[in-house]
Design a protein around this motif. Structure first.
Motif, PDB file in Angstrom:
ATOM      1  N   ILE A 168       1.872   2.796  -0.750  1.00 33.34           N
ATOM      2  CA  ILE A 168       1.099   2.032  -1.712  1.00 33.34           C
ATOM      3  C   ILE A 168       0.889   0.638  -1.127  1.00 33.34           C
ATOM      4  N   ALA A 169      -0.294   0.083  -1.389  1.00 31.83           N
ATOM      5  CA  ALA A 169      -0.627  -1.222  -0.815  1.00 31.83           C
ATOM      6  C   ALA A 169       0.173  -2.351  -1.446  1.00 31.83           C
ATOM      7  N   ASP A 170       0.675  -2.142  -2.651  1.00 31.51           N
ATOM      8  CA  ASP A 170       1.461  -3.150  -3.343  1.00 31.51           C
ATOM      9  C   ASP A 170       2.800  -3.325  -2.628  1.00 31.51           C
ATOM     10  N   GLN A 171       2.995  -4.466  -2.004  1.00 36.53           N
ATOM     11  CA  GLN A 171       4.188  -4.702  -1.199  1.00 36.53           C
ATOM     12  C   GLN A 171       5.437  -4.980  -2.028  1.00 36.53           C
ATOM     13  N   ARG A 172       5.309  -4.947  -3.349  1.00 42.55           N
ATOM     14  CA  ARG A 172       6.495  -5.137  -4.187  1.00 42.55           C
ATOM     15  C   ARG A 172       7.374  -3.899  -4.228  1.00 42.55           C
ATOM     16  N   PHE A 173       6.852  -2.751  -3.791  1.00 43.79           N
ATOM     17  CA  PHE A 173       7.597  -1.494  -3.840  1.00 43.79           C
ATOM     18  C   PHE A 173       8.288  -1.247  -2.500  1.00 43.79           C
TER      19      PHE A 173
END
Length: 360
Positions: A168-173
């Motif tokens: 996923i592009a969301d780097q929070r994961f």
């Protein structure tokens, strides 16, 4: 012959290290086959040596001697310890070494046929965190072997991670592998939209999975009193910012005058933090951060914002007015409000009278 035995031993050791992915029956068959091959090789060597020894002695050319040598190969091999033949001793030594591995290999084969990955814990669990903090969703997998662990966001079916790879592009994961067999999904700086169900899956057939329900707490922040304040110049002003519904009290509450951050303790401004105050309703606790402005001046007019460390900000407008203008401003404001109310009342009364006239 000796090199063949050495190679056989190395192959058996390699086979032992590969017992995990093999089924129990297959491993047992391979071990028994190896032992049988070594036994046949040992007997064959002993028979050949016995035949050679008899051929070189008296009566070696007769068919009876050859037949006797062939038929006594097994007994010669069995009695090799008594005869002191070194090659026979080496063969049986190798056989003994392989046989000594049989109990351990059998135990490994027995367990390898039964071991399957499984999840340690409940099929569904709950995790509660506060907006702006980090959330950790646990998934404890035992006997994983060569299988993979994936995390899925159920509201849209999005694959978040597979093992340590992030999809996923969301780097929070981020997927974290911990020593105690936990495959933990970390969500940094949690947002309200992150709330929902997540699933930990193991790539077995059929699928092994567990769900984690993430609840995100969003505290409420407000500045007590009216959103617009009118204060007489020279008086002391106290603005109180209250944070309700937080899992933990804020570590600090910053105050801003417009875009300027106010110092915690200056000549004219002081801040005060009162955490863990019980709510009047008896549900939970609250935190109050106060801004004290001593001897307010005209330049203190403007927007004041309180910004807690773990909850949204709140803003109030402060108006500083001088002496007589203060009283006139307040009186003018009150008069305007009364005139507006009287106008509305007169309008409603006119509508009622017109309606009654039409009916008559």
């Amino acid at each position: 012959m000796r090199s063949w035995k050495s190679r056989s031993r190395s192959e058996m050791q390699a086979l032992e290290t590969r017992t995990r992915p093999l089924q129990g029956a297959q491993l047992t068959q391979l071990l028994l086959g190896g032992i049988l091959c070594l036994t046949i090789a040992s007997h064959t060597q002993t028979s050949a040596e016995a035949a050679g020894g008899r051929g070189s002695g008296p009566g070696a050319g007769t068919s009876e001697g050859a037949g006797t040598s062939s038929s006594s190969a097994a007994s010669t091999a069995i009695n090799s310890d008594e005869s002191g033949d070194p090659s026979s001793a080496t063969a049986f030594s190798s056989l003994a070494q392989v046989s000594s591995l049989l109990p351990e290999a059998s135990a490994l084969s027995a367990t390898s046929g039964l071991v399957e990955p499984y999840l340690d814990g409940y099929a569904t669990s709950n995790v509660t965190t506060q907006i702006g903090t980090h959330a950790y969703l646990p998934c404890r997998v035992k006997q994983l072997g060569n299988k993979s662990v994936s995390w899925i966001r159920l509201r849209d079916g999005h694959i978040l991670t597979v093992d340590r790879a992030v999809f996923i592009a969301d780097q929070r994961f981020l997927a974290i592998k911990q020593p105690d067999k936990y495959w933990t999904l970390q969500i940094k700086y949690v947002q309200a939209r992150d709330a929902g169900s997540y699933e930990c899956q193991v790539s077995t057939e059929p699928k092994v999975s567990a769900r984690v329900q993430l609840q995100v707490v969003v505290p409420r922040t407000e500045i007590l009193g009216e959103p617009d304040r009118y204060v007489k110049a020279g008086s002391n002003v106290v603005l109180r910012c209250i944070v309700r519904g937080a899992l933990e009290p804020p570590t600090f509450i910053m105050w801003y005058h417009g875009a300027e951050q106010l110092a915690a303790d200056s000549r004219r401004h002081r801040t005060q933090l009162d955490p863990n105050l019980p709510e009047a309703s008896g549900e939970g606790q609250s935190t109050i951060g106060s801004l004290i402005i001593e001897s307010a001046k005209k330049r203190d007019t403007g927007n004041y914002t309180c910004s807690p460390s773990n909850s949204p900000s709140a803003t109030v407008t402060l108006n500083i007015i001088n002496g007589e203008s203060s009283a006139s401003a307040v009186t003018s404001s009150a008069a305007t409000t009364r005139a507006y109310a009287l106008s509305i009342l007169a309008l409603l009364l006119s509508v009622i009278l017109i309606g009654v006239g039409h009916r008559t």
